[in-house]
Design an enzyme around this catalytic site. Structure first.
Site, PDB file in Angstrom:
ATOM      1  N   LYS A   1      33.096  84.055   5.194  1.00 32.80           N
ATOM      2  CA  LYS A   1      32.675  82.754   4.671  1.00 32.80           C
ATOM      3  C   LYS A   1      31.885  82.985   3.406  1.00 32.80           C
ATOM      4  CE  LYS A   1      32.160  78.321   4.799  1.00 32.80           C
ATOM      5  NZ  LYS A   1      32.747  78.330   3.428  1.00 32.80           N
TER       6      LYS A   1
ATOM      7  N   LYS B   1      22.866  86.489   4.539  1.00 34.45           N
ATOM      8  CA  LYS B   1      22.534  85.063   4.444  1.00 34.45           C
ATOM      9  C   LYS B   1      23.188  84.296   5.584  1.00 34.45           C
ATOM     10  CE  LYS B   1      23.439  83.278   0.413  1.00 34.45           C
ATOM     11  NZ  LYS B   1      24.031  82.532  -0.728  1.00 34.45           N
TER      12      LYS B   1
ATOM     13  N   LYS C   1      33.315  86.561  -0.502  1.00 31.22           N
ATOM     14  CA  LYS C   1      33.132  85.821  -1.765  1.00 31.22           C
ATOM     15  C   LYS C   1      34.376  86.017  -2.604  1.00 31.22           C
ATOM     16  CE  LYS C   1      29.897  83.468  -3.951  1.00 31.22           C
ATOM     17  NZ  LYS C   1      28.781  82.690  -3.367  1.00 31.22           N
TER      18      LYS C   1
ATOM     19  N   ASP D   1      31.066  77.547  -5.699  1.00 28.32           N
ATOM     20  CA  ASP D   1      29.949  78.307  -6.274  1.00 28.32           C
ATOM     21  C   ASP D   1      29.953  77.887  -7.747  1.00 28.32           C
ATOM     22  OD1 ASP D   1      28.036  80.734  -5.502  1.00 28.32           O
ATOM     23  OD2 ASP D   1      28.778  81.168  -7.506  1.00 28.32           O
TER      24      ASP D   1
ATOM     25  N   THR E   1      22.428  72.881  -0.553  1.00 26.33           N
ATOM     26  CA  THR E   1      21.741  74.084  -1.051  1.00 26.33           C
ATOM     27  C   THR E   1      20.398  73.697  -1.670  1.00 26.33           C
ATOM     28  OG1 THR E   1      23.933  74.962  -1.529  1.00 26.33           O
ATOM     29  CG2 THR E   1      22.047  76.196  -2.363  1.00 26.33           C
TER      30      THR E   1
ATOM     31  N   ASN F   1      25.014  72.061  -9.361  1.00 26.60           N
ATOM     32  CA  ASN F   1      24.909  71.526  -7.996  1.00 26.60           C
ATOM     33  C   ASN F   1      23.564  71.868  -7.341  1.00 26.60           C
ATOM     34  OD1 ASN F   1      25.425  72.415  -4.883  1.00 26.60           O
ATOM     35  ND2 ASN F   1      26.349  70.449  -5.373  1.00 26.60           N
TER      36      ASN F   1
HETATM   37  P1  NDP Z   1      27.153  75.040 -11.021  1.00 29.46           P
HETATM   38  O1  NDP Z   1      28.373  75.534 -11.684  1.00 29.46           O
HETATM   39  O2  NDP Z   1      27.133  73.699 -10.412  1.00 29.46           O
HETATM   40  O3  NDP Z   1      25.909  75.113 -12.019  1.00 29.46           O
HETATM   41  C1  NDP Z   1      25.535  76.297 -12.613  1.00 29.46           C
HETATM   42  C2  NDP Z   1      24.370  76.037 -13.553  1.00 29.46           C
HETATM   43  O4  NDP Z   1      23.853  77.300 -13.993  1.00 29.46           O
HETATM   44  C3  NDP Z   1      24.773  75.277 -14.807  1.00 29.46           C
HETATM   45  O5  NDP Z   1      23.696  74.509 -15.254  1.00 29.46           O
HETATM   46  C4  NDP Z   1      25.103  76.415 -15.765  1.00 29.46           C
HETATM   47  O6  NDP Z   1      24.990  76.031 -17.133  1.00 29.46           O
HETATM   48  C5  NDP Z   1      24.058  77.421 -15.396  1.00 29.46           C
HETATM   49  N1  NDP Z   1      24.556  78.782 -15.677  1.00 29.46           N
HETATM   50  C6  NDP Z   1      25.690  79.337 -15.199  1.00 29.46           C
HETATM   51  N2  NDP Z   1      25.843  80.586 -15.674  1.00 29.46           N
HETATM   52  C7  NDP Z   1      24.781  80.801 -16.456  1.00 29.46           C
HETATM   53  C8  NDP Z   1      24.377  81.904 -17.223  1.00 29.46           C
HETATM   54  N3  NDP Z   1      25.101  83.039 -17.279  1.00 29.46           N
HETATM   55  N4  NDP Z   1      23.196  81.778 -17.894  1.00 29.46           N
HETATM   56  C9  NDP Z   1      22.476  80.628 -17.829  1.00 29.46           C
HETATM   57  N5  NDP Z   1      22.816  79.573 -17.116  1.00 29.46           N
HETATM   58  C10 NDP Z   1      23.957  79.643 -16.449  1.00 29.46           C
HETATM   59  O7  NDP Z   1      26.796  76.154  -9.915  1.00 29.46           O
HETATM   60  P2  NDP Z   1      25.855  76.042  -8.644  1.00 29.46           P
HETATM   61  O8  NDP Z   1      24.724  75.132  -8.903  1.00 29.46           O
HETATM   62  O9  NDP Z   1      26.728  75.811  -7.475  1.00 29.46           O
HETATM   63  O10 NDP Z   1      25.323  77.539  -8.526  1.00 29.46           O
HETATM   64  C11 NDP Z   1      24.114  77.981  -9.135  1.00 29.46           C
HETATM   65  C12 NDP Z   1      23.622  79.238  -8.431  1.00 29.46           C
HETATM   66  O11 NDP Z   1      23.393  78.940  -7.044  1.00 29.46           O
HETATM   67  C13 NDP Z   1      24.593  80.410  -8.429  1.00 29.46           C
HETATM   68  O12 NDP Z   1      23.840  81.610  -8.459  1.00 29.46           O
HETATM   69  C14 NDP Z   1      25.282  80.301  -7.074  1.00 29.46           C
HETATM   70  O13 NDP Z   1      25.795  81.544  -6.644  1.00 29.46           O
HETATM   71  C15 NDP Z   1      24.108  79.856  -6.220  1.00 29.46           C
HETATM   72  N6  NDP Z   1      24.444  79.194  -4.970  1.00 29.46           N
HETATM   73  C16 NDP Z   1      25.259  78.085  -4.910  1.00 29.46           C
HETATM   74  C17 NDP Z   1      25.507  77.468  -3.718  1.00 29.46           C
HETATM   75  C18 NDP Z   1      26.318  76.239  -3.633  1.00 29.46           C
HETATM   76  O14 NDP Z   1      26.428  75.693  -2.530  1.00 29.46           O
HETATM   77  N7  NDP Z   1      26.880  75.726  -4.713  1.00 29.46           N
HETATM   78  C19 NDP Z   1      24.958  77.992  -2.454  1.00 29.46           C
HETATM   79  C20 NDP Z   1      24.038  79.097  -2.620  1.00 29.46           C
HETATM   80  C21 NDP Z   1      23.831  79.664  -3.836  1.00 29.46           C
HETATM   81  P3  NDP Z   1      26.269  75.391 -17.916  1.00 29.46           P
HETATM   82  O15 NDP Z   1      26.412  73.998 -17.379  1.00 29.46           O
HETATM   83  O16 NDP Z   1      25.888  75.447 -19.348  1.00 29.46           O
HETATM   84  O17 NDP Z   1      27.435  76.262 -17.581  1.00 29.46           O
HETATM   85  O1  2IT Z   2      26.303  81.465  -2.325  1.00 30.84           O
HETATM   86  C1  2IT Z   2      26.602  80.658  -1.412  1.00 30.84           C
HETATM   87  O2  2IT Z   2      26.048  80.705  -0.317  1.00 30.84           O
HETATM   88  C2  2IT Z   2      27.624  79.642  -1.688  1.00 30.84           C
HETATM   89  N1  2IT Z   2      28.123  79.581  -2.808  1.00 30.84           N
HETATM   90  C3  2IT Z   2      28.054  78.705  -0.616  1.00 30.84           C
HETATM   91  C4  2IT Z   2      29.084  79.346   0.273  1.00 30.84           C
HETATM   92  C5  2IT Z   2      29.745  78.441   1.280  1.00 30.84           C
HETATM   93  O3  2IT Z   2      30.644  78.953   1.945  1.00 30.84           O
HETATM   94  O4  2IT Z   2      29.384  77.264   1.413  1.00 30.84           O
END
Ligand code: NDP
Ligand code: 2IT
Length: 444
Positions: free
Chosen positions: A89, A113, A125, A165, A208, A239
């Site tokens: 997952k 996690k 992943k 992600d 999240t 997100n």
């Molecule tokens: P999104 O794509 O929704 O948003 C990512 C955000 O981070 C955007 O604002 C983006 O900017 C910015 N960003 C991405 N890459 C970079 C970079 N190299 N340098 C600076 N800013 C950057 O992703 P999520 O919000 O889903 O994910 C964000 C983090 O949270 C990641 O590390 C992900 O692995 C982690 N995560 C996500 C989960 C989920 O359920 N979605 C669960 C647990 C962890 P821009 O818009 O300019 O691209």
């Molecule tokens: O980093 C993470 O935990 C996620 N991007 C969510 C993974 C999931 O299966 O919901």
């Protein structure tokens, strides 16, 4: 040389040029030393050697045709890391920086996690170096269809269940799911993060970010603090960041700055989330646009210096290694009391060390951002039951899971002689459940 250092040497040799993977493995192995000292059978049964080697790694070509009729080729990945406690997952990341090292570090973290959530999910992943930015909906659809045309044979509700992600949200999950369903002729929970009308769970979108803030509140309580009236800086505006901001606001905190990959906005009156959502989720533009609607706000080029904005609580929610030693020093000097990782591995090892040494409350990603995958697992349960829970029901379960993760991590840290160190605590608590299952299942 100690067992752990020897094992680390082997990981470095066997996985050359994968710095993110090395970083994630090193942190976990360093934490496990006290566990290994107390349980020599872990060494005898090769648990850790097996843990650092993915069960299966899939890399594939993703050809698609762009709007100009030109052929494009991307690379797809799915790393099925560990299935000891449940089906693989973990999310899919679409970003030009994606490579084997990044997917492996994310897959490795996901094992612990997912174990911490207390739910039956293994770790995996995937993703692609495809960049959804600037692409039309039709291009994103064609890419997702091509990606799933290979991926479908590796996944399934009892095998491997991907989700979103970075760069993969409801739009992408929709296109991926549509193609999966078409090929398999089955409407089944092989992906999570689906829309509510076609098998999704309420609260998955918010999970999240909300979970991160529930965890942060729990941690603050320990010091007799709450989020009320606290200045909060959140990096990212995707997100995780958006729904963390929403919950902070609900709990009385003031989000003074948010960012994206190009820069950051500061709004001393509190970031208006309606505008951020419009700009980032609907218009898919840069957060700079925020200032066009809020003249009092300021915009700064470059995302790294967002940590210069004084705050009590910092929530890095963008990407790996976005908060370094210098940023950590600045946060501490400016009176920050808590840092909780919404992104995966956003703080460099040097930054984490500074936080721990300075007694800053520090919540590591594995524990603090587990709310997303936890609600994904609840989505899987609802799919199996062919039933849906209300928003309140899922939110209550999410909150309880986050509190439980906090308690488990504190308890493990205390038991193994590192009271207050949630990095060590989360690694150990996550590890023990997986190790138990691996021992029970023999050498596989
Ligand atoms: P999104 O794509 O929704 O948003 C990512 C955000 O981070 C955007 O604002 C983006 O900017 C910015 N960003 C991405 N890459 C970079 C970079 N190299 N340098 C600076 N800013 C950057 O992703 P999520 O919000 O889903 O994910 C964000 C983090 O949270 C990641 O590390 C992900 O692995 C982690 N995560 C996500 C989960 C989920 O359920 N979605 C669960 C647990 C962890 P821009 O818009 O300019 O691209
Ligand atoms: O980093 C993470 O935990 C996620 N991007 C969510 C993974 C999931 O299966 O919901």
């Amino acid at each position: 040389m100690s067992y752990v250092s020897e094992l680390m040497e082997r990981v470095l040799k066997r996985n050359p040029s994968e710095p993110e993977f090395h970083q994630a493995v090193k942190e976990v192995l360093d934490s496990l030393q006290p566990v290994i000292d107390q349980h020599p059978n872990l060494v005898e049964s090769g648990i850790i050697e097996r843990l650092v080697e993915p069960e299966r790694q899939i890399m594939f070509r993703v050809p698609w045709v762009d709007d100009h009729g030109e052929v494009q080729v991307n690379r797809g990945f799915r790393i099925e890391f560990n299935s000891a406690i449940g089906p693989y997952k973990g999310g899919l990341r679409f970003h030009p920086s994606v490579n084997a090292s990044i997917i492996k570090f994310l897959g490795f973290e996901q094992i612990f996690k997912n174990s911490l959530t207390g739910l039956p999910i293994g770790g995996g992943k995937g993703g692609s170096d495809f960049d959804p930015k600037g692409k039309s909906d039709a291009e994103v659809m064609r890419f997702c269809q091509s990606f799933m045309t290979e991926l479908y044979r590796h996944i399934g509700p009892n095998t491997d269940v991907p989700a979103g992600d970075i760069g993969v949200g409801t739009r992408e999950i929709g296109f991926l799911y549509g193609q999966y369903k078409r090929i398999k002729n089955a409407h089944e929970g092989a992906l999570t993060g689906k829309g509510f009308t076609w098998g999704g769970s309420l609260v998955r979108t918010e999970a999240t970010g909300y979970g991160l803030v529930y965890f942060t509140e729990e941690m603050l309580k320990e010091r007799g603090e709450t989020l009320t009236g606290k200045r909060v800086v959140i990096s990212g505006s995707g997100n995780v960041a958006i729904y963390a901001a929403q919950k902070v606001k609900e709990l009385g905190g003031i989000v003074v700055a948010m960012s994206d990959s190009l820069g950051y906005v500061v709004d001393e009156e509190g970031i208006d989330l309606h505008t951020i959502k419009l700009v980032k989720e609907v218009e898919r533009k840069g957060c700079k646009e925020y200032t066009a609607q809020h003249r009092r706000a300021s915009y700064n080029e470059g995302c790294a210096s967002i940590w210069d904005v004084p705050c009590h609580v910092a929530l890095p929610c963008a990407t790996q290694n976005e908060l370094d030693e210098r940023a950590a020093q600045t946060l501490i000097a400016n009176g920050c009391i808590a840092v909780a990782e919404g992104a995966n591995m956003p703080c460099t090892p040097e930054a984490v060390e500074l936080f721990l040494n300075n007694k800053i409350l520090f919540a590591p990603a594995k524990a603090a951002n587990a709310g997303g995958v936890a609600v994904s697992a609840l989505e899987m349960s609802q799919n199996s039951m062919r039933y849906t829970w209300t928003f309140e029901e899922v939110d209550m379960r999410l909150k309880n899971i986050m509190i439980d993760i906090y308690k488990k991590s504190c308890q493990a840290a205390r038991q193994y002689g590192h009271e207050g160190n949630l990095v060590v605590g989360a690694n150990i608590a996550g590890f023990l459940k997986v190790a138990d299952a691996m021992i029970a299942q023999g050498i596989v």
